[in-house]
Write an enzyme that holds these catalytic residues in place. Structure first.
Site, PDB file in Angstrom:
ATOM      1  N   LYS A 196       0.845  -1.195   0.000  1.00 48.14           N
ATOM      2  CA  LYS A 196       0.000   0.000   0.000  1.00 48.14           C
ATOM      3  C   LYS A 196       0.880   1.245   0.000  1.00 48.14           C
ATOM      4  O   LYS A 196       2.026   1.203   0.460  1.00 48.14           O
ATOM      5  CB  LYS A 196      -0.857   0.024   1.276  1.00 48.14           C
ATOM      6  CG  LYS A 196      -2.015  -0.952   1.287  1.00 48.14           C
ATOM      7  CD  LYS A 196      -2.822  -0.814   2.575  1.00 48.14           C
ATOM      8  CE  LYS A 196      -3.980  -1.793   2.619  1.00 48.14           C
ATOM      9  NZ  LYS A 196      -5.006  -1.569   1.591  1.00 48.14           N
ATOM     10  N   ARG A 212     -10.454 -11.432   1.779  1.00 46.84           N
ATOM     11  CA  ARG A 212     -11.270 -12.510   1.197  1.00 46.84           C
ATOM     12  C   ARG A 212     -10.526 -13.843   1.242  1.00 46.84           C
ATOM     13  O   ARG A 212     -11.140 -14.897   1.307  1.00 46.84           O
ATOM     14  CB  ARG A 212     -11.680 -12.129  -0.239  1.00 46.84           C
ATOM     15  CG  ARG A 212     -10.530 -11.898  -1.165  1.00 46.84           C
ATOM     16  CD  ARG A 212     -10.921 -11.106  -2.409  1.00 46.84           C
ATOM     17  NE  ARG A 212     -10.946  -9.662  -2.167  1.00 46.84           N
ATOM     18  CZ  ARG A 212     -11.278  -8.760  -3.075  1.00 46.84           C
ATOM     19  NH1 ARG A 212     -11.630  -9.133  -4.286  1.00 46.84           N
ATOM     20  NH2 ARG A 212     -11.285  -7.473  -2.775  1.00 46.84           N
TER      21      ARG A 212
HETATM   22  N1  BES Z   1      -8.220  -3.740   4.400  1.00 52.34           N
HETATM   23  C1  BES Z   1      -8.332  -3.305   3.066  1.00 52.34           C
HETATM   24  C2  BES Z   1      -9.624  -2.535   2.799  1.00 52.34           C
HETATM   25  C3  BES Z   1      -9.664  -1.126   3.305  1.00 52.34           C
HETATM   26  C4  BES Z   1      -8.978  -0.130   2.657  1.00 52.34           C
HETATM   27  C5  BES Z   1     -10.456  -0.801   4.367  1.00 52.34           C
HETATM   28  C6  BES Z   1      -9.059   1.179   3.091  1.00 52.34           C
HETATM   29  C7  BES Z   1     -10.548   0.499   4.808  1.00 52.34           C
HETATM   30  C8  BES Z   1      -9.852   1.484   4.172  1.00 52.34           C
HETATM   31  C9  BES Z   1      -8.331  -4.513   2.129  1.00 52.34           C
HETATM   32  O1  BES Z   1      -7.560  -5.574   2.525  1.00 52.34           O
HETATM   33  C10 BES Z   1      -7.767  -4.040   0.824  1.00 52.34           C
HETATM   34  O2  BES Z   1      -6.638  -3.674   0.798  1.00 52.34           O
HETATM   35  N2  BES Z   1      -8.575  -4.058  -0.215  1.00 52.34           N
HETATM   36  C11 BES Z   1      -8.168  -3.599  -1.492  1.00 52.34           C
HETATM   37  C12 BES Z   1      -8.741  -4.544  -2.512  1.00 52.34           C
HETATM   38  C13 BES Z   1      -8.200  -4.330  -3.898  1.00 52.34           C
HETATM   39  C14 BES Z   1      -6.737  -4.693  -3.936  1.00 52.34           C
HETATM   40  C15 BES Z   1      -8.995  -5.173  -4.854  1.00 52.34           C
HETATM   41  C16 BES Z   1      -8.694  -2.184  -1.691  1.00 52.34           C
HETATM   42  O3  BES Z   1      -9.813  -1.901  -1.241  1.00 52.34           O
HETATM   43  O4  BES Z   1      -7.968  -1.376  -2.228  1.00 52.34           O
HETATM   44 MN    MN Z   2      -5.529  -5.367   1.888  1.00 53.43          MN
END
Ligand code: BES
Ligand code: MN
Ligand code: ZN
Length: 495
Positions: A277, A351
């Site tokens: 990230k 997931r």
């Molecule tokens: N934990 C995150 C989701 C999240 C992001 C929650 C920001 C709250 C605030 C999750 O694991 C994630 O990183 N999801 C990705 C999915 C994508 C790679 C398809 C996302 O939402 O960017």
């Molecule tokens: Mn994630």
């Protein structure tokens, strides 16, 4: 914080502060009228002088009124009767408790139950309890000089007329829910270096110790290996902390009664893994275990209530970190269900741990399974910070959850699980990919989970936008504990 209900006159009840309402234009509520009469019209005088207009959520503190047993009187503006709704009542309650918390009063008596609060006394009572508890919550326990605990310790909800007997149950359940929320907030706010998977497991074991009705077991990585949880284990590969699969079985009804299973995402820190990230606000990914924390909070709440039904909490928990051992984009893993997954983005890890926990949940022969997860950033874009996203493979369940959300003011909004979205998860090399592209990101995440939940009634809650607040008031919210406990309470009533 303690809560009780009493019948009595507002002038007679002894307390640090008695709270009564004033409508727009200075019209006194019923309790305020009684108080005014006893206090030789001190309230009408203040209003006539223009110090209290009755404007919604305004407050005025008065001291030592003649003929009044309470040390203080707090006038609270209720605005126009026609404009009283869930939003304005919430604002009024917040203003009431911040005013009370600004005084040294240790206890307060609130007259909320007259025409002022509309028809739904239960709703107002619950919100009052949640608001009081929220304002008493302290998040600075790790500062070298933490702030003082709230002085306000006891709230009495007083009524001019005899309160309905059922109100006591509502109050006790709201108090237990607030305690559950406090646990959820506390765990959510803890940093990733303290709140590890091992820490969550210890908390779950402690909950099992504290309540005879809860039995906690913890599976280790070698156990998960034997069960074939290749998807869950792929997420923890880059971490030095061992992954855990926590099970908490709450028995409140006959063994023959099928349980409701709550599955909570427990990523104690989500760096994204190799699909790292960006750095900004990455600290907030310590909150990626808020689904797990809400399962712990809900189990504590229902154990405290002694709810007569069976509930199982399942928490898959690990860290998502990059390393030489970490899972890489393009890696293919086999889930416990036998379905293979091409991991195109290691940041779509929630997931991957949930799918194995959902397959595992079949062993409890569930009546219903609900998973709770901070799953997608896309959900925050779609619904903001007001409603959680909800998906269900049965309309009755969806509607029951929506109703519980309204009753607890912990609201959700349903999104579609249509088959039309499924092809977005197609992979050239495995049964499915773990991402479906940017469009409809919340929906494709739910569609991924739906491939593992075909054999039971199931709902998915995406709490990415509601589990915590960012910015100046950064902190966990305790959601969706109110929603989940209300749903479970309703399920016992329906039986
Ligand atoms: N934990 C995150 C989701 C999240 C992001 C929650 C920001 C709250 C605030 C999750 O694991 C994630 O990183 N999801 C990705 C999915 C994508 C790679 C398809 C996302 O939402 O960017
Ligand atoms: Mn994630
Ligand atoms: Zn995550």
């Amino acid at each position: 914080m303690e809560f009780s209900i009493k019948q009595g006159g507002p002038e007679k009840l002894k307390s640090g502060c008695v709270v009564v309402g004033v409508f727009d234009g200075g019209k006194l509520s019923k309790a305020a009228q009684v108080l005014d009469k006893a206090a030789k019209h001190a309230l009408s005088d203040v209003i006539a002088r223009g110090d209290m207009s009755g404007k919604s959520a305004s407050t005025l503190l008065l001291h030592k009124l003649p003929g009044v047993a309470a040390e203080r009187v707090l006038l609270v503006g209720l605005g126009q009767i026609s404009e009283l709704n869930k939003k304005t009542i919430s604002e009024i309650l917040r203003a009431t408790f911040s005013a009370l918390n600004g005084t040294p009063a240790k206890d307060a008596t609130l007259f909320l139950n007259d025409e002022s609060v509309g028809t739904d006394t239960n709703w107002v009572l619950k919100q009052a309890v949640f608001t009081a508890a929220d304002q008493a919550f302290r998040a600075d326990g790790m500062k070298s000089k933490p702030s003082k605990p709230a002085t306000l310790k006891h709230i009495t909800f007083a009524m001019l007329d005899k309160p309905a007997a059922a109100l006591k149950t509502v109050l006790d359940q709201a108090a237990a829910t607030a305690n559950g929320m406090a646990l959820t907030k506390e765990l959510g706010n803890l940093p990733g270096n303290i709140c590890t998977p091992t820490y969550l497991a210890a908390k779950a074991l402690a909950l099992g110790k504290a309540h005879k009705s809860i039995k906690t077991t913890v599976l280790e990585e070698k156990d998960m290996q034997k069960l074939g949880m290749g998807s869950l284990l792929s997420v923890t590969r880059g971490s030095e902390q061992p992954a855990k699969l926590i099970t908490m079985e709450y028995s409140g009804a006959a063994k023959t009664q099928k349980p409701i299973v709550l599955v909570g995402k427990g990523i104690t820190f989500d760096s994204g893994g190799i699909s790292l990230k960006p750095g900004a606000e990455m600290d907030e990914m310590k909150y990626d275990m808020c689904g797990a924390a809400s399962v712990l909070g809900t189990l504590q709440a229902i154990a405290e209530m002694g709810l007569k039904l069976n509930v199982v909490g399942v928490i898959p928990t690990c860290e998502n970190l990059p390393s030489g051992k970490a899972t890489k984009p393009g890696d293919i893993v086999t889930s416990m269900s036998g379905q293979t997954i091409e991991i195109l983005n290691t940041d779509a890890e929630g997931r991957l741990i949930l799918c194995d926990a959902l397959t595992y949940s079949k062993k409890f022969n569930p009546d219903t399974v609900i998973d709770i997860a901070t799953l997608t950033g896309a959900c925050v874009i779609a619904l903001g910070h007001v409603a959680s996203g909800m998906f269900a493979n049965e309309d009755k369940l969806a509607n029951e959850l929506i109703a519980a959300g309204e009753q607890s003011h912990d609201r959700i909004w349903q999104l579609p699980l249509w088959e039309d979205y499924q092809p977005l998860l197609d992979s050239n090399f495995a049964d499915m990919a773990n991402i479906g592209g940017r469009a409809g990101g919340t929906i494709t995440a739910a569609c991924f989970l739906a491939r593992f939940t075909k054999e039971y009634r199931w709902a998915h809650l995406d709490i990415a936008g509601t589990a915590w607040l960012s910015g100046k008031n950064k902190g966990a919210t305790g959601r969706p504990v109110p929603l989940l406990t209300q749903y479970l309470i309703n399920r016992t009533a329906a039986k």
